[in-house]
Design an enzyme around this catalytic site. Structure first.
Site, PDB file in Angstrom:
ATOM      1  N   LYS A 193       0.562  -1.327  -0.149  1.00  0.00           N
ATOM      2  CA  LYS A 193       0.134   0.220  -0.106  1.00  0.00           C
ATOM      3  C   LYS A 193       0.838   1.629  -0.121  1.00  0.00           C
ATOM      4  O   LYS A 193       1.389   1.474   1.318  1.00  0.00           O
ATOM      5  CB  LYS A 193      -0.673  -0.213   1.505  1.00  0.00           C
ATOM      6  CG  LYS A 193      -1.951   1.236   0.878  1.00  0.00           C
ATOM      7  CD  LYS A 193      -2.536   1.603   2.112  1.00  0.00           C
ATOM      8  CE  LYS A 193      -1.260   2.397   2.760  1.00  0.00           C
ATOM      9  NZ  LYS A 193      -2.166   4.430   2.060  1.00  0.00           N
ATOM     10  N   GLY A 245       7.299   4.284   8.040  1.00  0.00           N
ATOM     11  CA  GLY A 245       6.171   5.229   8.178  1.00  0.00           C
ATOM     12  C   GLY A 245       6.661   6.224   9.610  1.00  0.00           C
ATOM     13  O   GLY A 245       7.475   5.928  10.642  1.00  0.00           O
ATOM     14  N   SER A 246       5.969   7.199  10.127  1.00  0.00           N
ATOM     15  CA  SER A 246       5.195   7.432  11.526  1.00  0.00           C
ATOM     16  C   SER A 246       5.568   7.003  12.326  1.00  0.00           C
ATOM     17  O   SER A 246       5.365   5.899  12.441  1.00  0.00           O
ATOM     18  CB  SER A 246       4.294   8.564  11.592  1.00  0.00           C
ATOM     19  OG  SER A 246       3.302   7.385  11.329  1.00  0.00           O
ATOM     20  N   GLU A 248       4.125   6.848  15.539  1.00  0.00           N
ATOM     21  CA  GLU A 248       3.389   7.148  16.132  1.00  0.00           C
ATOM     22  C   GLU A 248       2.156   5.540  16.026  1.00  0.00           C
ATOM     23  O   GLU A 248       1.178   5.505  16.476  1.00  0.00           O
ATOM     24  CB  GLU A 248       2.765   8.718  15.472  1.00  0.00           C
ATOM     25  CG  GLU A 248       1.073   8.087  16.698  1.00  0.00           C
ATOM     26  CD  GLU A 248      -0.014   9.591  15.855  1.00  0.00           C
ATOM     27  OE1 GLU A 248       1.075  10.118  14.654  1.00  0.00           O
ATOM     28  OE2 GLU A 248      -0.431   9.418  16.564  1.00  0.00           O
ATOM     29  N   GLU A 267      10.464   0.272  10.427  1.00  0.00           N
ATOM     30  CA  GLU A 267      11.419   1.317   9.897  1.00  0.00           C
ATOM     31  C   GLU A 267      10.415   2.682  10.710  1.00  0.00           C
ATOM     32  O   GLU A 267      10.083   3.277   9.766  1.00  0.00           O
ATOM     33  CB  GLU A 267      11.685   1.340   8.691  1.00  0.00           C
ATOM     34  CG  GLU A 267      13.020   2.176   8.375  1.00  0.00           C
ATOM     35  CD  GLU A 267      12.978   3.642   8.047  1.00  0.00           C
ATOM     36  OE1 GLU A 267      12.733   4.370   8.845  1.00  0.00           O
ATOM     37  OE2 GLU A 267      12.453   3.489   6.558  1.00  0.00           O
ATOM     38  N   CYS A 301      14.063   9.568   7.065  1.00  0.00           N
ATOM     39  CA  CYS A 301      14.035  10.333   8.442  1.00  0.00           C
ATOM     40  C   CYS A 301      14.716   9.269   9.270  1.00  0.00           C
ATOM     41  O   CYS A 301      15.743   9.800  10.190  1.00  0.00           O
ATOM     42  CB  CYS A 301      13.689   8.013   8.027  1.00  0.00           C
ATOM     43  SG  CYS A 301      13.913   6.869   7.037  1.00  0.00           S
ATOM     44  N   GLU A 398      10.657  14.933  15.102  1.00  0.00           N
ATOM     45  CA  GLU A 398      10.733  14.446  13.429  1.00  0.00           C
ATOM     46  C   GLU A 398      10.536  16.061  12.879  1.00  0.00           C
ATOM     47  O   GLU A 398       9.208  15.954  13.481  1.00  0.00           O
ATOM     48  CB  GLU A 398      11.052  13.079  13.585  1.00  0.00           C
ATOM     49  CG  GLU A 398      11.425  13.400  12.415  1.00  0.00           C
ATOM     50  CD  GLU A 398      11.167  11.496  11.682  1.00  0.00           C
ATOM     51  OE1 GLU A 398       9.848  11.285  12.084  1.00  0.00           O
ATOM     52  OE2 GLU A 398      12.040  11.095  10.939  1.00  0.00           O
TER      53      GLU A 398
HETATM   54  P1  NAI Z   1       2.202   8.038   8.577  1.00  0.00           P
HETATM   55  O1  NAI Z   1       2.765   6.821   8.992  1.00  0.00           O
HETATM   56  O2  NAI Z   1       0.529   8.201   8.629  1.00  0.00           O
HETATM   57  O3  NAI Z   1       1.997   7.240   7.181  1.00  0.00           O
HETATM   58  C1  NAI Z   1       3.113   6.361   6.727  1.00  0.00           C
HETATM   59  C2  NAI Z   1       2.048   5.278   5.574  1.00  0.00           C
HETATM   60  O4  NAI Z   1       1.138   4.938   6.704  1.00  0.00           O
HETATM   61  C3  NAI Z   1       0.705   5.438   4.447  1.00  0.00           C
HETATM   62  O5  NAI Z   1       0.641   4.874   3.492  1.00  0.00           O
HETATM   63  C4  NAI Z   1      -0.549   5.905   5.176  1.00  0.00           C
HETATM   64  O6  NAI Z   1      -1.462   5.463   4.423  1.00  0.00           O
HETATM   65  C5  NAI Z   1      -0.208   5.363   6.119  1.00  0.00           C
HETATM   66  N1  NAI Z   1      -0.828   4.271   7.890  1.00  0.00           N
HETATM   67  C6  NAI Z   1      -2.088   5.495   8.063  1.00  0.00           C
HETATM   68  N2  NAI Z   1      -2.034   5.454   9.495  1.00  0.00           N
HETATM   69  C7  NAI Z   1      -1.999   4.019   9.118  1.00  0.00           C
HETATM   70  C8  NAI Z   1      -2.725   3.188  10.022  1.00  0.00           C
HETATM   71  N3  NAI Z   1      -3.479   3.174  11.817  1.00  0.00           N
HETATM   72  N4  NAI Z   1      -2.480   1.280   9.883  1.00  0.00           N
HETATM   73  C9  NAI Z   1      -1.523   1.110   8.567  1.00  0.00           C
HETATM   74  N5  NAI Z   1      -0.859   2.312   8.077  1.00  0.00           N
HETATM   75  C10 NAI Z   1      -1.826   3.768   8.104  1.00  0.00           C
HETATM   76  O7  NAI Z   1       3.101   9.333   8.182  1.00  0.00           O
HETATM   77  P2  NAI Z   1       2.247  10.121   7.809  1.00  0.00           P
HETATM   78  O8  NAI Z   1       1.044  11.075   8.630  1.00  0.00           O
HETATM   79  O9  NAI Z   1       2.550  10.915   6.061  1.00  0.00           O
HETATM   80  O10 NAI Z   1       3.474  11.377   8.400  1.00  0.00           O
HETATM   81  C11 NAI Z   1       3.036  11.739  10.066  1.00  0.00           C
HETATM   82  C12 NAI Z   1       4.654  12.297  10.713  1.00  0.00           C
HETATM   83  O11 NAI Z   1       5.721  10.824  10.282  1.00  0.00           O
HETATM   84  C13 NAI Z   1       5.833  13.387   9.768  1.00  0.00           C
HETATM   85  O12 NAI Z   1       5.735  14.379   9.266  1.00  0.00           O
HETATM   86  C14 NAI Z   1       6.974  12.112   9.689  1.00  0.00           C
HETATM   87  O13 NAI Z   1       7.885  12.764  10.695  1.00  0.00           O
HETATM   88  C15 NAI Z   1       6.795  11.020  10.214  1.00  0.00           C
HETATM   89  N6  NAI Z   1       7.554  10.512   8.520  1.00  0.00           N
HETATM   90  C16 NAI Z   1       8.371   9.357   8.816  1.00  0.00           C
HETATM   91  C17 NAI Z   1       8.418   8.542   7.807  1.00  0.00           C
HETATM   92  C18 NAI Z   1       9.816   7.305   7.701  1.00  0.00           C
HETATM   93  O14 NAI Z   1      10.360   7.186   6.491  1.00  0.00           O
HETATM   94  N7  NAI Z   1      10.260   7.647   8.754  1.00  0.00           N
HETATM   95  C19 NAI Z   1       7.577   8.595   7.258  1.00  0.00           C
HETATM   96  C20 NAI Z   1       6.889   9.439   6.712  1.00  0.00           C
HETATM   97  C21 NAI Z   1       6.636  10.113   8.034  1.00  0.00           C
END
Ligand code: NAI
Ligand code: MG
Length: 487
Positions: A193, A245-246, A248, A267, A301, A398
């Site tokens: 996804k 991703g995040s 959280e 990660e 990240c 972050e």
């Molecule tokens: P996110 O973690 O919500 O999104 C990443 C992915 O997870 C997206 O594909 C999203 O649709 C999916 N997702 C969201 N909620 C989910 C759930 N409950 N279960 C499974 N999948 C889910 O990140 P977001 O909201 O885009 O960004 C927020 C913050 O996260 C950013 O400001 C940044 O600080 C951090 N981040 C870190 C990343 C990294 O590579 N370490 C990448 C993206 C965001």
């Protein structure tokens, strides 16, 4: 839109605009889900819009996969695991992976332009980093597919089955490659996804995968928001969950997966220290600092978001850093001269603005070069905070944007203590002429990747991953295969 130089007009030579043509890309008006080797409309009947963040122009309407679609994708992956892909010998799997790698190279310009349009990153980064590295991941893992029995995993290591993979928006194609290539090389099937703001290159990759002739269902790509991601990772038919991703959301996924027997790799975020000693080659270090935090608008990240300067050189380094930042060009992501592109989304821009405001409120000194932001789209100027203390929000959280927090230290011990004073532990950088100091530091920094006299260097053979709240498990190298193999 033209590129906007951050240098003062009239005091420098101006660059002529050098935009990459978007003609090479055909964007469909509407995209469906890639399930069982074909594009199918979502059972949900719903679609959402993905934008070009540099202009706010809608690019395409993309399917929102609901629970019935997740079911269908997982069932299709299960079937391929049991009947086709999961039964192929490694040397056969390798042929498909090589084919995908070569197709990415052949369509490199198309991928690069599409990535920059959907994500906002400068074309020179999508062209020179994201796309070549994505191809390299498939090439590298193709090489492993027939050698798994000699890699120290026992004579006949088995795939886990169906992998549910959720990826973020900062490196959309590259993260798809990081997830798919090792899973496929080890004989797993995938449901991937992509992130909701950047689904288009994964959908082009779906086309490449279909053209490469992989058995239907070996790879399924379903678009949607967080609810689709949650449905996928929580699906009982998934054997392995891989998430980038995040922190959280990573924690939510860990809680959802606990007790199910699913294997998990996470990660997550980072707040890396980039440590510059007084004997470092300063000009080189300045380039590394810039690359560390302003590459990909800081949406990285492992970004070097905390700069730790040894006190005796702090002023000199900051001075040269500021001069260098005044030469960066912010603007049209498709212009080949652009260094800093658009912020990926409105919510991400809001988050950056909120944290920067907190930095000012807590008393750190904010600085940006003179910089005119385009009128439309999501933009943030390269920003440096000096006078930052460890308790400041901008030193702990972050930001995931083009914002650098600068702290100082006197001794190597103090540098280690400050660098490790974070709940994260993904990466770190060391700048010094002394090899012995590099080894001393690398042994004490609690970070998955430590770069010495360089930053943000990636290679498919090199394992990547974190400690603590940066997650667990490794991607890349032999270590990355382990996350997709059973006993
Ligand atoms: P996110 O973690 O919500 O999104 C990443 C992915 O997870 C997206 O594909 C999203 O649709 C999916 N997702 C969201 N909620 C989910 C759930 N409950 N279960 C499974 N999948 C889910 O990140 P977001 O909201 O885009 O960004 C927020 C913050 O996260 C950013 O400001 C940044 O600080 C951090 N981040 C870190 C990343 C990294 O590579 N370490 C990448 C993206 C965001
Ligand atoms: Mg987009």
């Amino acid at each position: 839109m033209t590129s906007v130089s951050t240098t003062t007009p009239g005091t420098d030579w101006e660059y002529a605009p050098s935009p990459e043509s978007r003609e090479i890309v055909t964007i469909q008006r509407e995209y469906n889900l890639f399930i069982g080797g074909e594009f199918v409309p979502p059972a949900s009947g719903e679609h959402f819009t993905t934008l070009n963040p540099a202009t706010e122009e809608p690019l395409a309407s993309v399917a929102q996969a609901g629970p019935a679609d997740v079911d269908r994708a997982v069932a299709s992956a299960r079937k391929a695991s049991e009947a086709s892909w999961g039964r192929l010998p490694g040397r056969e799997r390798a042929k498909y992976l090589y084919r995908i790698a070569r197709a990415i190279q052949e369509r490199a310009r198309e991928f690069a332009v599409l990535e920059s349009l959907d994500n906002g990153k400068p074309i020179k980064e999508s062209r020179d980093v994201d796309v070549p590295l994505a191809a390299a991941h498939f090439f590298y893992h193709a090489g492993w597919a027939d050698k798994l029995g000699y890699a120290g995993f026992g004579p006949d290591p088995r795939p886990l089955g169906v992998a549910g993979q959720v990826i973020p928006w900062n490196f959309p194609l590259l993260m798809a490659a990081w997830k798919l290539a090792p899973a496929l090389a080890t004989g797993n099937t995938c449901v991937l996804k992509p992130a909701e703001t950047t689904p288009l290159t994964a959908l082009l990759l779906a086309r490449v995968i279909a053209e490469a002739g992989l058995p239907p269902g070996a790879v399924n790509i379903i678009t949607g928001d967080g609810s689709t991601g949650a449905g996928l990772v929580g699906h009982p038919g998934v054997d392995k969950v891989a998430f980038t991703g995040s922190t959280e959301v990573g924690k939510e996924i860990q809680a959802a997966v606990a007790g199910t027997g699913k294997r998990l790799t996470l990660e997550l975020g980072g707040k890396a220290a980039n440590v510059v000693f007084d004997d470092a080659p300063i000009d080189q270090a300045v380039e590394g600092i810039v690359n560390g935090i302003f590459f990909n608008q800081g949406h990285v990240c492992c970004a070097g978001s905390r700069l730790l300067l040894q006190e005796s050189v702090a002023d000199a380094v900051l001075d040269r850093l500021k001069r260098r930042l005044a030469t960066l060009r912010l603007g049209d992501p498709l212009d080949k001269n652009t260094d800093i592109g658009a912020i990926n989304s409105r919510p991400q821009l809001d988050k950056i603005e909120g944290l920067v405001a907190a930095g000012e409120a807590e008393g750190a000194q904010r600085w940006s070069p003179p910089c005119q932001l385009p009128a439309r789209g999501y933009w943030f100027p390269p920003t440096v905070f000096s006078g930052v203390s460890q308790s400041h929000k901008i030193a702990r959280e972050e930001i995931f944007g083009p914002v650098l927090s600068v702290l100082t230290f006197r001794t190597p011990e103090e540098a280690v203590a400050k660098a490790n004073n974070t709940p994260y532990g993904l990466s770190a950088g060391i700048w010094t002429e002394k090899g012995s100091r590099i080894l001393w530091m690398a042994g004490r920094l609690r970070a998955g990747v430590v770069w010495a006299n360089t930053y943000n260097r990636f290679d498919p053979a090199s394992p990547f991953g974190g400690y603590q709240e940066s997650g667990f498990g490794r991607e890349g190298g032999r270590a990355g295969l382990a996350g997709y193999l059973g006993a």
